[in-house]
Design an enzyme around this catalytic site. Structure first.
Site, PDB file in Angstrom:
ATOM      1  N   ARG A 331       3.954  -4.449  11.242  1.00 15.20           N
ATOM      2  CA  ARG A 331       3.086  -3.863   9.927  1.00 15.20           C
ATOM      3  C   ARG A 331       2.588  -5.175   9.020  1.00 15.20           C
ATOM      4  O   ARG A 331       1.576  -4.775   8.192  1.00 15.20           O
ATOM      5  CB  ARG A 331       4.393  -3.265   9.120  1.00 15.20           C
ATOM      6  CG  ARG A 331       4.524  -2.282   9.752  1.00 15.20           C
ATOM      7  CD  ARG A 331       3.794  -1.242  10.035  1.00 15.20           C
ATOM      8  NE  ARG A 331       4.185   0.361  10.906  1.00 15.20           N
ATOM      9  CZ  ARG A 331       4.582   1.123  10.234  1.00 15.20           C
ATOM     10  NH1 ARG A 331       4.854   1.294   8.961  1.00 15.20           N
ATOM     11  NH2 ARG A 331       4.940   2.094  11.114  1.00 15.20           N
ATOM     12  N   ASP A 332       3.196  -6.291   9.275  1.00 17.87           N
ATOM     13  CA  ASP A 332       2.575  -7.337   8.501  1.00 17.87           C
ATOM     14  C   ASP A 332       1.331  -8.126   8.976  1.00 17.87           C
ATOM     15  O   ASP A 332       1.429  -8.814   9.863  1.00 17.87           O
ATOM     16  CB  ASP A 332       3.717  -8.567   7.913  1.00 17.87           C
ATOM     17  CG  ASP A 332       3.256  -9.615   6.990  1.00 17.87           C
ATOM     18  OD1 ASP A 332       2.205  -9.515   6.753  1.00 17.87           O
ATOM     19  OD2 ASP A 332       4.260 -10.428   6.981  1.00 17.87           O
ATOM     20  N   MET A 333      -0.086  -7.955   8.443  1.00 17.10           N
ATOM     21  CA  MET A 333      -1.198  -8.394   8.957  1.00 17.10           C
ATOM     22  C   MET A 333      -1.584  -9.571   8.026  1.00 17.10           C
ATOM     23  O   MET A 333      -2.620 -10.008   8.180  1.00 17.10           O
ATOM     24  CB  MET A 333      -2.108  -7.268   8.614  1.00 17.10           C
ATOM     25  CG  MET A 333      -2.187  -6.223   9.735  1.00 17.10           C
ATOM     26  SD  MET A 333      -2.368  -6.827  11.447  1.00 17.10           S
ATOM     27  CE  MET A 333      -0.850  -6.083  12.182  1.00 17.10           C
TER      28      MET A 333
END
Length: 420
Positions: A331-333
């Protein structure tokens, strides 16, 4: 009764186009001992391949190297690298009594799920590739990932194969002093091409354990041609695989295959098999659309994206980037900001797509890379990209779930290998 039921669920799931791992989830729930029973009597044992990057391609290479040595190999071909994916793959291969006709199992496993698997099925051998900052919203700090790999090594009953050039992976050796260990590594001249996680981020304080003897050393790389040293003899191989990251994975696969075969290994067939390995789906896979090649390049962290950009010359290619942030992607881009996109400046990017398309477009803007179109829906984006790039070869850099969606759409207009 668990095997007939699992096979029935698998057949029904395939008819309905359901997920390939669902039957495995069912059999895990009703019969937790299924995998251990199916895998416990294989003559050459069970091999686990894990690490942050390169699991799918490396597993495919190990499988094909062993097949070239005459072994029957079971593997989780779908790329579903959770335990339920292994169970689902087993359901497709065992007979109605749960018996598996294979000499060895070679399994790709996600770092966290591998820990669960090895508690159920202690592996005979394991191959640990690397530790990179990847999906940290799932696994936490990078040292947590190292500890996960260490737990796999501790459960291994035979030989552990480690990446000498990754300080965190190499350090696992100190935690398993009574376990047989072998290494794969790089010639010193190539270390700048394959930086460790700390080197990628400009950190200091850790360095490759270059004094460790490696069973297989990647000596040189020139395009798709590479030379490897084994037993003091250097051999040159022209690979079908593209991308420098795949070539170092080849050294890992050679080291693992040599461990499994032991004194039975035949060098010439080993190298011939390596030369013939085609890319795993979506990992440098090349399709044909409108008479032109279209390449799919999976990206999921700074290292993979950097090496992907370095491996494939952008000149003359139409480029699309598709970034999703679903669970399987992470989820962490924020890691996109650790990638240098300068190589795309001259040609620009024809299409940016995926759930995080606008984040990606913003990132390109900061590197002065033109983004000609943005569409968060990968289906329409892909059609627009193909239409606007007629007559040119094409390349798509994509995260995992974006890749699956794009392959599904491409299957309607060209031949796409079905993974089952």
């Amino acid at each position: 009764m668990s095997v007939p039921l699992g096979k029935a669920v698998r057949a029904a799931s395939r008819l309905r186009g359901g997920g390939s791992a669902f039957p495995g989830l069912v059999v895990e729930r009703i019969d937790p001992g299924f995998m251990a029973r199916a895998l416990r009597n294989l003559p050459r044992g069970v091999v686990v391949v894990s690490g942050t990057n390169g699991k799918t391609t490396t597993t495919k290479m190990v499988v094909e190297l062993l097949q070239g040595q005459g072994l029957k190999v079971f593997t989780n071909r779908t790329g579903s690298n959770f335990t339920r994916g292994v169970a689902a793959a087993l359901l497709g291969e065992v007979d109605w009594r749960g018996r598996l006709d294979a000499d060895v199992a070679v399994l790709e496993l996600d770092e966290a799920h591998a820990v669960h698997f090895v508690n159920l099925v202690p592996p005979t051998h394991c191959l640990l590739l690397n530790v990179l900052r990847d999906q940290l919203d799932r696994f936490g700090e990078i040292d947590k990932t190292t500890r996960l790999l260490e737990q796999i090594a501790r459960k291994t009953t035979g030989t552990v194969v480690l990446n000498r050039e990754d300080p965190r992976v190499a350090s696992i050796a100190s935690a398993i002093p009574r376990t047989a260990i072998t290494y794969f590594g790089l010639d010193e001249s190539l270390r700048g091409t394959f930086p460790s996680d700390d080197e990628l981020r400009g950190a200091t304080g850790t360095a490759p354990a270059s004094d460790l003897p490696a069973d297989v050393v990647l000596e040189t790389v020139d395009g798709n041609t590479a030379s490897f040293t084994m037993d003091g003899e250097t051999s040159t191989v022209n690979l079908s695989l593209r991308g420098v990251y795949n070539i170092f994975n080849a050294a890992a696969a050679l080291a693992m295959a040599r461990v499994i075969m032991g004194g039975d290994v035949r060098r010439a067939p080993l190298l011939a098999s390596l030369a013939a390995v085609e890319p795993a789906f979506g990992r440098g896979e090349s399709l044909v659309v409108d008479g032109q090649p279209l390449e799919l390049v999976l990206v999921k962290n700074p290292s993979g994206f950097r090496l992907g950009l370095k491996s494939f010359d952008a000149a003359g290619y139409a480029t699309m980037i598709a970034i999703n942030d679903n669970y399987a992607d992470g989820r962490d881009m924020s890691w996109l900001w650790d990638v240098d996109f300068d190589s795309l400046k001259d040609g620009g990017v024809d299409m940016v797509s995926g759930v995080r398309a606008y984040d990606m477009a913003l990132r390109l803007k900061y590197d002065d890379v033109p983004a000609r179109a943005v569409d968060t829906d990968t289906g329409p984006a892909l059609r627009t990209f193909i239409r606007s790039a007629q007559g040119r070869p094409k390349r798509i850099f994509c995260t995992y779930t974006a890749m699956l969606a794009i392959r599904r759409d491409l299957s309607r207009i060209t031949d796409v290998k079905v993974v089952s």
